[in-house]
Design an enzyme around this catalytic site. Sequence first.
Site, PDB file in Angstrom:
ATOM      1  N   LYS A  35       0.852  -1.198   0.000  1.00 50.86           N
ATOM      2  CA  LYS A  35       0.000   0.000   0.000  1.00 50.86           C
ATOM      3  C   LYS A  35       0.876   1.231   0.000  1.00 50.86           C
ATOM      4  O   LYS A  35       1.945   1.262   0.630  1.00 50.86           O
ATOM      5  CB  LYS A  35      -0.908   0.025   1.224  1.00 50.86           C
ATOM      6  CG  LYS A  35      -2.173   0.853   1.018  1.00 50.86           C
ATOM      7  CD  LYS A  35      -3.091   0.183   0.016  1.00 50.86           C
ATOM      8  CE  LYS A  35      -4.337   1.020  -0.273  1.00 50.86           C
ATOM      9  NZ  LYS A  35      -5.219   0.331  -1.236  1.00 50.86           N
TER      10      LYS A  35
ATOM     11  N   GLY B 202     -20.667   6.368  -5.280  1.00 54.27           N
ATOM     12  CA  GLY B 202     -19.588   6.826  -6.146  1.00 54.27           C
ATOM     13  C   GLY B 202     -19.531   5.998  -7.411  1.00 54.27           C
ATOM     14  O   GLY B 202     -20.526   5.393  -7.821  1.00 54.27           O
ATOM     15  N   ASN B 203     -18.370   5.939  -8.031  1.00 55.30           N
ATOM     16  CA  ASN B 203     -18.255   5.198  -9.293  1.00 55.30           C
ATOM     17  C   ASN B 203     -18.636   3.738  -9.132  1.00 55.30           C
ATOM     18  O   ASN B 203     -19.354   3.166  -9.969  1.00 55.30           O
ATOM     19  CB  ASN B 203     -16.820   5.312  -9.825  1.00 55.30           C
ATOM     20  CG  ASN B 203     -16.506   6.704 -10.325  1.00 55.30           C
ATOM     21  OD1 ASN B 203     -17.397   7.436 -10.730  1.00 55.30           O
ATOM     22  ND2 ASN B 203     -15.236   7.076 -10.278  1.00 55.30           N
ATOM     23  N   VAL B 204     -18.167   3.112  -8.051  1.00 56.55           N
ATOM     24  CA  VAL B 204     -18.501   1.707  -7.823  1.00 56.55           C
ATOM     25  C   VAL B 204     -19.971   1.569  -7.442  1.00 56.55           C
ATOM     26  O   VAL B 204     -20.679   0.687  -7.938  1.00 56.55           O
ATOM     27  CB  VAL B 204     -17.594   1.095  -6.736  1.00 56.55           C
ATOM     28  CG1 VAL B 204     -18.048  -0.323  -6.390  1.00 56.55           C
ATOM     29  CG2 VAL B 204     -16.147   1.084  -7.196  1.00 56.55           C
TER      30      VAL B 204
ATOM     31  N   GLY C 203     -23.402   5.231  -0.019  1.00 55.47           N
ATOM     32  CA  GLY C 203     -22.412   5.714  -0.965  1.00 55.47           C
ATOM     33  C   GLY C 203     -22.709   5.290  -2.389  1.00 55.47           C
ATOM     34  O   GLY C 203     -22.986   4.114  -2.645  1.00 55.47           O
TER      35      GLY C 203
END
Length: 436
Positions: A126, A232-234, A230
């Site tokens: 990460k 968002g894009n996903v 949520g």
Amino acid sequence: MSLVDLSPEAFASHLLSLGQRRAYFVHDAVTGQLQVSHPDLATVADFMLAGNRDYRQHEGVFLEVGEHSGVLFGAFIDRSCRGQGQGGLRYWPYGTLAAFLRDGLRLATGMTRKNALAGLWWGGGKGLIARAPGDAHRDPARRAEVYREYAAFVTSLRGCYITAEDAGTGAADMATVHSGTRFVTCIPPAIGGSGNPSPATARGVVCAMEGALAHLQLGTLAGKRIVMQGTGNVGAAMIAELLQRGVIGIVASELSAERRAELTQQFAFAPLELLAAEPGDDSILGLPCDIVAPNALGGILNPETIPTIRARVVCGAANNQLLDDERDAAALAARGIVYVPDYLCNRMGIVHCANEQYGYVPRDPAIERHFGREWDNSVYLITRRALERAASEGITTAAAANQLADELACELHPIWGHRTRAIIAGLVAERWHLTC
């Protein structure tokens, strides 16, 4: 005050005061000791060793202060038996160095498990960039400088960490990173990358939902009610996938009024209700439904939210959903709620971009098999296997998924087993921390 209580900005200044821009904390597999680049950083090592559940003898933690930006960078490598540590680059604000380290350690572990469960020949890594208070991160010139410096940092690590896109980092940022290092995936299509992974991620999460329903003998998604935090894009791609499968209704919360308007237009006449939400408002999780999908921030499943959940299944796209892996997984199990660990179900972002170097084919079988019912490591079958192990052994689903993942993570890459450890050992031997 301990060094870990300093802000990342203050710690960066402290590191510079020692005459250094770099630091490392490396686990020696032979002696079992944690090697530290500078004796003055011993208290940071103590923080990682002394009861920090996020630290599990990570193979390497590397820090650097940007030469011109003064920003603190991090690269965290957890396990690399299956290959180089790979995971996205998060540009995020952190109040303390402790919070910065915890996030990097925990996310790297999550990537080890995600990559292993997905059958990828990658280890877990990460990247973090500590975002300073204020709006400077919105300035394009400032961002370009920060990401150029991060790219040089990644290059200096000689391939023990492969970076990619994550929260706070966008396609333009990845193009900048790619201009300064070859150790990167998730780059834009215009320069040979795989493009937006959100649709694939959404499809994988929905496959995991199907696996959880099958485990509970509750049939298919048709006729089910879904609650989502949520969009968002996903999240938006998940709505489309769920509607295709005949869900009877979706209720979703979204902070942005503009986003809500876009989705209202995109899904006009669909059984979708969009609710306005404010930061910190988690009441959406308490609405009655069959499946609740946390798609926003991590740590959302905790002692405050878990008692409110009225769903049989929790399965969403957000990373690190459990605030405390053991405590909160047990709390969900005690309420009879089946929790699908995030790193088990949201793998497809990394799958989509992990092997860009091998090129692309239409409806790539290497990608499509993750969505099927035949391959042992498909999202659906891995979900069922983890849930069945949890039920048969009387353990939490998180513990079962961890066991499966850690077993797979110990498999050595068929060609390059322990290559990353050798790279890290070389960095230490050649005094990487003094070479900038």
